[in-house]
Design an enzyme around this catalytic site. Sequence first.
Site, PDB file in Angstrom:
ATOM      1  N   GLU A   1       1.932  -0.275  -4.862  1.00  0.00           N
ATOM      2  CA  GLU A   1       0.983   0.769  -5.239  1.00  0.00           C
ATOM      3  C   GLU A   1       1.820   2.044  -5.358  1.00  0.00           C
ATOM      4  OE1 GLU A   1      -3.080   3.113  -3.961  1.00  0.00           O
ATOM      5  OE2 GLU A   1      -1.630   2.573  -2.441  1.00  0.00           O
TER       6      GLU A   1
ATOM      7  N   ASP B   1       0.838  -1.198   0.000  1.00  0.00           N
ATOM      8  CA  ASP B   1       0.000   0.000   0.000  1.00  0.00           C
ATOM      9  C   ASP B   1       0.881   1.261   0.000  1.00  0.00           C
ATOM     10  OD1 ASP B   1      -2.847   0.920   0.370  1.00  0.00           O
ATOM     11  OD2 ASP B   1      -1.972   1.868   2.131  1.00  0.00           O
TER      12      ASP B   1
HETATM   13  C1  NOJ Z   1      -4.408   2.930  -0.878  1.00  0.00           C
HETATM   14  C2  NOJ Z   1      -5.502   1.934  -0.706  1.00  0.00           C
HETATM   15  O1  NOJ Z   1      -5.690   1.248  -1.916  1.00  0.00           O
HETATM   16  C3  NOJ Z   1      -6.719   2.705  -0.273  1.00  0.00           C
HETATM   17  O2  NOJ Z   1      -7.885   1.926  -0.306  1.00  0.00           O
HETATM   18  C4  NOJ Z   1      -6.454   3.253   1.099  1.00  0.00           C
HETATM   19  O3  NOJ Z   1      -7.532   4.062   1.497  1.00  0.00           O
HETATM   20  C5  NOJ Z   1      -5.168   4.076   1.129  1.00  0.00           C
HETATM   21  N1  NOJ Z   1      -4.097   3.477   0.397  1.00  0.00           N
HETATM   22  C6  NOJ Z   1      -4.697   4.248   2.539  1.00  0.00           C
HETATM   23  O4  NOJ Z   1      -4.204   3.038   3.043  1.00  0.00           O
END
Ligand code: NOJ
Length: 525
Positions: free
Chosen positions: A262, A198
Site C-alpha cells: 500500500e 499496510d
Molecule cells: C491503511 C488501511 O487500508 C486502512 O484501512 C487503515 O485504517 C490504515 N492503513 C491504518 O492501518
Amino acid sequence: MPWWKSGVLYQIYTRSFADSDSDGTGDLQGIVDHLEYLEWLGVDGIWLSPVTVSPNADWGYDVAGYCAVQPDLGTMATFDLLVADAEERGIRVLLDIVPNHTSDRHPWFVGSRFSRGAARRDWYVWADPKPDGSAPNNWVSSFGGPAWTLDHATGQFYLHNHLPEQPDLNWWNEGVRAEFDSILRFWFDRGVAGFRIDVCNIIVKDAELRDNPPATEDDDLEEQLFGQRAVYNANRPEVHDVIRRWRRLADSYRPPRILIGETPVPIATLVDYYGDGQDELHMAFSFPFITAPLEADTMRRIVEETEARLPPGAWPAWTGSNHDMSRFASRWAGGDPRKVRAVLVMLLCLRGTPVLYQGDEIGLGDTPVPREDLRDPLGIRYWPAYAGRDAMRTPMPWRDGEGGGFTDPGIRPWLPLVASARVNVEQQRSDRHSVLSLARDLIALRRHTPALQTGGYQTVGATPGVWAWRRGDRITVALNMSDHDATLQAGSGYIHIGTDRGRDGESFGDTLMLGPWEGVVTESP
Ligand code: NOJ
C-alpha cells in the site's frame, strides 16, 4: 510467467463477505463456502484484509496478535482449510500485514509503556516532551490531529501515525525487524502466497524526529489540509532496506511469495518501491490512478507515466476500489452502468495485475450508512464532514431479500446491507448480459489470451475522449470515455468482448464506431 502477473486478484473484506454462523459478521468459513463462486469467477488469488487478533479500534488494522486468528472471524483450523481448499481450486491466499503499528493492547506495547526501562520500550517510538511540555515534534497523524500522545505513567510521548490506539513500531530496532521476519515466515509456512503490506511507505521514521516542513500552495490538498509535508514521517530512504529484507525472505520460498505494497505516493515515488525491478515490492498500489477522475486523457497519462518510469521487469497493479476508497461504481461511474462496464474493461485489460474489490464484479456501489450505524472510527470522529469508510465496507449482496444471502433473515448484519433486485450475485450469475458476466468473461478472455496477460502496453492515437491501447501485436482495447459517439481508426478486426455484449464477435473495417462510454476488446488479423 509467474501466476501473479498473469492472474487476477480479488480483495476480500472478510467481515462483510459471508456470514457462516449467523452472527451478522462475515467469517473465514463464509469464504470457504464461496470458493466455488470465486473459482467460477476465475480469480487467481484472494487478499484478505486483516484476519488477525484485533480489538477493532480500526477494524483489524490495530493488531494485538500477528500469528493468531481473530475469534469472531474463525479459527486457525478454518484458515488452514481455506488455504487448502483454495489451493485445490487454483486460488492463492494473500494476507494483509500491518507492520507500521500495533494495537495499544498488543502485549508488546502493554509491556513497552510499563516503564522507561521496559524490555520492549524501544520497540515503539517514545520521546520526551519539549521543555514547554508539548509534543516532541510537529508531526500530524494521517487520521488528523497530533501524531503523539503523552503517556502519563512514564512522562513520555509515543508516536502514532493513525489512532492513538495504533502506536507506531520503531523500525530502527533490530528486534522488531527480526520479529516481523518470524511473522512473515509463520504465514508463509502455512501456505500463504504473499502479503499486502499496510502503509508500507511510512514504517521507518526519521531517526532524529525532525519537524516536517510547512506545506506550500504547490503541495497536494491533503498536505495543505494537514499544514505540512510528510517529509520526515514517511518515505524515508531507509524503508527500502526493510522492503529488500522482506523480498529476500519472500524469494527464499518455493514458489516465491509475493509482496504488494500500500503506497499512497505520487508516481515518481511509487516506482522507487519496486527497487531495481527485482529486489523490492512485486507490486505497488497506485493512488494517483485510483484517485484520478475517470477521464481518458488523465488516466492515459497516469498509465503512460507509470509505464515509462517503472524499472525494467517491474509489474503494475491496477485497482478501482478498496475498503478505504469509495467504490468505483460510485466514485468513477456515479452509478452509471455504462461506466461501470467501461471501468471493468479498463482494469482487466491494462498491462499489470487487476485487483478487484469484492462487489466490483457486480457493479456494487457505496451504501451510505446512517450515523447511528457507523463503525469506522473516522466516520464517527468526522461526521458529517466525512462519513468515513463504512459505505464501502457494507456486506456483499449474494441474493435479493432480507439478509441478502450474506446472513440469515432476521439477523442484523454488522453494517447495513442494501439488497437490491439487480445488484446481487444470484441474479447476475444467470444473466449473460450482466456486469458479473462481463467481468467473468473478461477474466476468462485474459486467461486465454497471452497478449492480455503479458503483452506490452502501447497507447493508440485516438480522438479526444477515447483512450485506446494495444496489448501485444494484435489486441486493441478502446474505451470511449465521453458522452458522445466516437470513431476509432483501428485497422480491421473483430470485437472479442464489448461492454455492449450484443457486439461480441462483430467484425469491423478500418473504422470502429463506439457509443458513449462503450468499451471493446478487439483483435486484428
Ligand atoms: C491503511 C488501511 O487500508 C486502512 O484501512 C487503515 O485504517 C490504515 N492503513 C491504518 O492501518
